[in-house]
Design an enzyme around this catalytic site. Structure first.
Site, PDB file in Angstrom:
ATOM      1  N   ASP A  38      31.701  35.549  36.682  1.00 55.33           N
ATOM      2  CA  ASP A  38      33.082  35.901  36.410  1.00 55.33           C
ATOM      3  C   ASP A  38      33.801  35.947  37.751  1.00 55.33           C
ATOM      4  O   ASP A  38      33.214  36.304  38.762  1.00 55.33           O
ATOM      5  CB  ASP A  38      33.148  37.258  35.707  1.00 55.33           C
ATOM      6  CG  ASP A  38      34.554  37.607  35.280  1.00 55.33           C
ATOM      7  OD1 ASP A  38      35.359  36.684  35.099  1.00 55.33           O
ATOM      8  OD2 ASP A  38      34.847  38.807  35.133  1.00 55.33           O
TER       9      ASP A  38
ATOM     10  N   THR B 147      36.672  37.733  38.782  1.00 54.29           N
ATOM     11  CA  THR B 147      37.081  39.045  39.254  1.00 54.29           C
ATOM     12  C   THR B 147      35.873  39.959  39.400  1.00 54.29           C
ATOM     13  O   THR B 147      35.081  40.118  38.461  1.00 54.29           O
ATOM     14  CB  THR B 147      38.091  39.678  38.290  1.00 54.29           C
ATOM     15  OG1 THR B 147      39.184  38.783  38.112  1.00 54.29           O
ATOM     16  CG2 THR B 147      38.594  41.007  38.834  1.00 54.29           C
TER      17      THR B 147
END
Length: 783
Positions: free
Chosen positions: A298, A300
């Protein structure tokens, strides 16, 4: 606003604790000290060796019982290492455990999950894991994902009076529930208890070892009975000697140290990862890491820091007080996500504004909103979220948003919802790239591990971040909303691309499944509630310590310091464990093979078994036990592959045959020269078997480093010391007579060593052919 309840009083909590109505689910590393001792002491192998040890104590001097001391030492080492690993896990589990917010005496405070009591009032927010069963008492747009329990992908909107089950988690909204079932009575408690043990189950390596041990057991039984009968007949006039030779033949058939070294390697792996603040919640995860071929990240919290800041607000309607609207939306959300937290930091709550009918942020919707009333009493519906979700395709504002996204910035759109969404402002958020991200991505590339960035953000923005980190394939980011739904086409797209944006929680799960369908072993990293489903379905789930409780609960490994750069060390540890276990298994199985063959040859030829237990204890220690101990803990970067048993047998069987033929040849030569001098004959056989075994160690120890060379040389020097020091000669009953027969024995051992090199060469060629075949069979985007 929610009607706040006070929860239990301190006295009521004390009453329930006294009544045992507490959430007494065992900790994750749940094996007790007594269980660890029993598991290491009372094993099938120890039972076999223990019986033989007692027998040899009755009929032979202590020298022939040395193998019993080795078993005791092995057991103690196993117990100590696992206890160390347990302490490491227990300590880290306390740090990484979910801490629900419980309301007592009208005050909210975090407590350990084990401190929850029946009827406690537990608050809920986005990302919170539901740790006990209960009934909802407060709900503000509370949405709960129960897919881990029911398989149903869509979140369930919960209202007061609805039931919530342990094992589910909150995806949006806030609320509170009253605990109705705690501890082992809770719905998911039994499953969690079984799944979280410190254990080696469900492991390809463990399955392979069990297969090998079953195979060995079937070999030992007939060989053992035949050897007993043979030695009884050959040494009928000397029963103690017959028993000694029989035990000597049986003891080396048992690969007693292989299971120990496997457990020890896993335990040391746990300790080493613990030193890096990595919590291993399921022990087979260490093995799975060694097999990883794709890492899904991912953006973030992994490639970028989770914290954000407002870099710019592009006002699209000068008549709207954008700062006040943003401040009011931030104040309306009780559990803001990182994006909204950045807006709250930049725009505090304005005076005179009120909110109602709030819609919390959801990863599936990709927007949040509320009905806001301004100081003049006028109300309007406001939404804040992804521009390409709130506006139709082709809208002019989207081009401006894409421009910001192409620079790697996150863009949110503020709209006033009328008949259609009226764009009011673009909120541009900046995230800082993690300093360790480039080196980490470079490591994965060097190791042949593909990296896929799977994010809920705009695809252009994610692609820009990935390009800034030099990730191959980042020039062509894919909008997940355009991905095919047919499984075969989705798998092709998943393998052929690197960066995916606007990926919903269910799509993350589908992308992981698509990669697995193409034969990949997939590791998934994440920190948010939108990553939970993919983390659960991935072969290895890695969560950040600061992530949501739900993501930490389903992951096999938690990086407690949120240190993305720890991932290479985690992968390397897995490879070290699996690669080294396979390396030392070659030595143990070689010993088993030559022991069984020697027993068969002795039975057929009706000669005394060529060794006493003391001789094989010496040989096993110097050519297997001690070298294997060091080699099992050495660095090893080769990615593990399936077919562990087959690869080990491809070396162990021919190597065992070579060792047995060489040993029996020199033994028979010695019997033709040393008439009725069994000690001299045994000494020649011992010399041959040791040299062949040491050659096997020298092959297994490659590629050489200074300490590996020193290890092999030390084992040779130790054996030479036994042959030359009078006390040790007498102790081990080793006396080489003359020079001609020992020279012949050395020559036979060298010939056997050349044969072992041919075996190694053949296996290396087989491995090269397999690697070329694998590379030609996969596409260019696959490692």
């Amino acid at each position: 606003m929610l009607k706040m309840r006070a929860g239990l009083s301190t006295a009521e909590v004390a009453e329930r604790v006294a009544a045992g109505q507490i959430n007494d689910v065992p900790v994750r590393s749940g094996r007790s000290v007594s269980e660890i001792v029993r598991a290491n002491l009372f094993t099938r192998i120890n039972a076999i060796m223990g019986v033989l040890f007692v027998v040899i104590l009755v009929v032979a001097p202590i020298q022939d019982a040395l193998f019993g001391g080795v078993i005791i030492a092995n057991t103690l080492i196993g117990v100590v290492q696992e206890l160390r690993a347990k302490r490491t896990l227990d300590r880290l589990a306390i740090v990484g455990a979910a801490r629900p917010v419980v309301r007592r005496d009208g005050l909210a405070a975090e407590v350990a999950a084990a401190e929850i009591v029946l009827d406690d009032l537990i608050e809920l927010g986005p990302g919170d894991q539901i740790v006990v069963d209960g009934l909802v008492t407060e709900a503000d747009q509370l949405e709960v994902d129960e897919s881990l329990l029911t398989g149903e992908a869509d979140p369930v909107l919960k209202k007061p009076g609805d039931q919530v089950l342990s094992g589910s988690f909150v995806v949006a909204g806030t609320g509170a529930f009253t605990a109705t079932r705690v501890g082992r009575a809770a719905y998911a408690a039994r499953l969690a208890e079984e799944a979280s043990r410190f254990t080696l189950v469900n492991s390809q390596l463990r399955t392979g070892l069990d297969t090998i041990l079953r195979f060995v057991t079937w070999l030992i039984i007939p060989a053992g009975f035949a050897l007993i009968a043979s030695q009884w007949l050959v040494n009928r006039d000397d029963l103690p000697e017959a028993v000694r030779r029989m035990v000597a033949g049986l003891v080396p058939m048992v690969p007693e140290g292989l299971v120990l070294l496997t457990s020890m390697a896993f335990a040391v792996g746990v300790i080493r990862l613990g030193q890096r603040r990595c919590l291993v919640q399921e022990l087979p995860a260490i093995e799975g890491l060694a097999r990883v071929s794709v890492v899904c990240l991912d953006k973030t919290g992994t490639l970028t820091d989770a914290a954000m800041r407002v870099a710019e607000v592009r006002c699209l309607d000068p008549d709207v007080p954008v700062p006040a609207v943003l401040g009011a939306l931030g104040a309306a959300d009780e559990r803001p996500n990182p994006s909204l937290s950045a807006i709250i930091d930049a725009y505090p709550e304005p005076a005179g504004w009120a909110s109602r009918e709030r819609m919390p942020f959801s990863s599936a919707r990709k927007w949040s909103g509320a009905v806001l009333t301004d100081p003049d009493g006028e109300s309007a519906v406001w939404r804040l979220g992804a521009p390409d979700v709130l506006l139709p395709a082709g809208h002019p504002v989207l081009a401006e948003a894409d421009g910001f996204g192409a620079r790697g910035l996150r863009v949110l759109l503020l709209v006033r919802q009328e008949q259609v969404a009226v764009p009011v402002a673009l909120v541009v958020l900046a995230q800082r790239l993690r300093d360790d991200a480039p080196d980490t991505l470079r490591y994965f590339a060097d190791q042949g591990i593909a990296v896929k960035v799977i994010s809920g953000d705009n695809a252009r923005s994610v692609g820009a971040v990935a390009r800034g980190l030099g990730l191959p394939g980042a020039d062509h980011p894919v909008d997940a909303r355009e991905l095919p739904t047919e499984p075969a086409e989705l798998a092709e797209a998943a393998e052929g691309n690197t960066v995916f944006g606007r990926v919903g929680p269910q799509q993350k799960r589908e992308l992981v499944a698509a990669l697995q369908a193409r034969g990949h072993t997939v590791a998934m990293t994440g920190d948010g509630v939108n990553d939970v489903l993919a983390l659960k379905d991935a072969d290895i789930g890695v969560a950040m310590g600061s992530g949501s409780p739900a993501s930490r609960a389903v992951a096999q490994i938690v990086l407690l310091d949120n240190n993305f750069s720890a991932l290479p060390a985690v992968v390397a540890e897995g490879r070290r464990v699996i690669g080294n276990i396979e390396r030392v298994a070659n030595l143990f199985l070689t010993k088993t093979v030559y022991s069984v063959l020697l027993a068969i040859i002795v039975v057929v030829s009706q000669v005394p078994y060529p060794f006493l237990p003391r001789h094989l204890t010496l040989i096993s220690s110097l050519t297997i036990g001690i070298p294997a101990f060091f080699l099992a803990l050495a660095p090893n970067t080769e990615r593990a592959r399936s077919g562990f048993v087959g690869r080990v047998l491809w070396f162990a069987v021919p190597a065992g045959v070579v060792a047995a033929v060489a040993t029996i040849s020199s033994y028979l030569v010695a019997r033709g020269v040393y008439v009725d001098d069994l000690a001299a004959e045994t000494s020649v056989a011992t010399l041959t078997l040791f040299l062949v075994g040491l050659w096997a160690v020298a092959i297994i120890a490659r590629p050489y480093t200074w300490w590996r060379i020193l290890l092999v040389a030390s084992m040779g020097l130790a054996f030479a010391t036994v042959l030359t020091v009078p006390f040790l000669q007498d102790f081990f009953q080793l006396h080489l007579v003359g020079a001609r027969v020992p020279a012949i024995a050395v020559g036979i051992a060298v010939t056997a060593g050349v044969a072992l090199e041919l075996v190694r060469w053949a296996l290396a060629g087989r491995k090269s052919d397999r690697v070329r075949s694998e590379r030609s069979a996969v596409g260019p985007n696959r490692p």
